[in-house]
Design a protein around this motif. Structure first.
Motif: not given
Length: 324
Positions: A51-66, A72-83
């Motif tokens: 239901d969210s990406i908040e529980h995900m850790r760095e390097n859990d996934y290689d790529c994100a498709f937003i 909503s894109h800007s904050s999600l892009i930032h969060r995925c890059l940080c991961l």
């Protein structure tokens, strides 16, 4: 490889199908706040969901498709890059966070890929080659329109992003079309726009635009964009002293005029066209697949993308000028 697809609406589901088509071994997790959408994705595609990406850790996934709504894109892009994920995002329509996210992607060595599906259409590639091969300066007339309530018949147009002035329906059409127009005809030097309201739609933005674009290389174009036309239309004419071509938005409709034979000649570009039931005849899956190929080519091999955030920033600035 493992990817997350954020947003399990129609576009998110399209991306899941095409990722599977590209490489069935890629692990996919779908993310959506809607339990109904998650259950449907689990049932149809056999994927895990969250239901969210908040529980995900760095390097859990290689790529994100937003694949969520644009604001909503800007904050999600930032969060995925940080991961530490490479990011593929659908069109943004606003430039919120562009500078910060471009910088962060560079610092982390991550790909930041922006969808611009029409640049991957075979017809657009052919038009581009014919225009650039012309020995004289061309002009064009282009009309794109469709009645806004017909865009997503399954939901009210006021309930998703096209009802918002910042991400309105006409702005989305401009954001889809201008990248390939600028790529083919060149940067714009001057723009003149006339806009207004021709419907009783409950929106707080113009529903129709007539735009004159003067490109730096001397090309002049007339662009009509609207959310008024009851028939979905995409009608293009490109003409010069030595060429004339027309395109009605479908794979089989590209034609050039043979002025020696005095007849229109069809241009055959596809061995097979993939079209999904329920979508307009202009929408084919081939180009969506090709840009997914381009994303993974950039991730794996550093292949240059046809479009990026820097180019999109200039596109959005031009749309701002058009909207006035």
């Amino acid at each position: 490889m493992k990817v997350i697809v954020i947003g399990l609406g129609s576009m998110g589901k399209r991306r899941i199908r095409l990722i599977r088509q590209y490489d069935a071994s890629i692990g996919i997790c779908g993310v959506d706040t809607s339990g109904e959408r998650r259950e449907q994705a689990e049932r149809e595609y056999g994927i895990e969901t969250a239901d969210s990406i908040e529980h995900m850790r760095e390097n859990d996934y290689d790529c994100a498709f937003i694949c969520t709504s644009p604001l909503s894109h800007s904050s999600l892009i930032h969060r995925c890059l940080c991961l530490n994920m490479h990011v593929f995002t659908e069109i943004n329509l606003v430039s919120d966070g562009y500078g910060e996210n471009i910088k962060l992607a560079g610092e982390r060595g991550r790909v930041l890929f922006l969808s611009s599906t029409f640049l991957y259409r075979e017809e657009i590639g052919c038009i581009d080659r014919m225009v650039k091969g012309s020995s004289s300066t061309v002009s064009y007339v282009y009309h794109i329109g469709q009645y806004l309530p017909d865009w997503h018949p399954w939901e009210n147009y006021r309930d998703y992003f096209v009802g918002d002035r910042r991400t309105n329906g006409c702005r989305e059409i401009f954001a889809i079309e201008l990248p390939w127009l600028l790529h083919t005809f060149g940067d714009v030097q001057r723009v003149h726009a006339v806009k207004g309201r021709n419907t009783g739609l409950q929106i707080d933005y113009p529903d129709s635009y007539l735009v004159i674009l003067e490109h730096e290389n001397g090309v002049r174009g007339s662009l009509a964009v609207d959310v008024v036309s009851r028939k979905a239309v995409r009608n293009l004419e490109v003409f010069s002293e030595d060429m004339y071509l027309s395109w009605n938005g479908t794979p089989e409709s590209l034609r050039y005029y043979d002025y020696e034979r005095k007849e229109d000649m069809p241009v055959r570009l596809y061995d097979m066209v993939e079209h999904r039931e329920g979508y307009d005849r202009f929408i084919i899956e081939n180009s969506y697949f090709h840009e997914i190929e381009a994303f993974f080519a950039q991730v794996k091999d550093g292949a240059a993308a046809l479009y990026d955030f820097e180019k999109d920033k200039r596109t959005l600035e031009l749309i701002d000028r058009i909207e006035g």
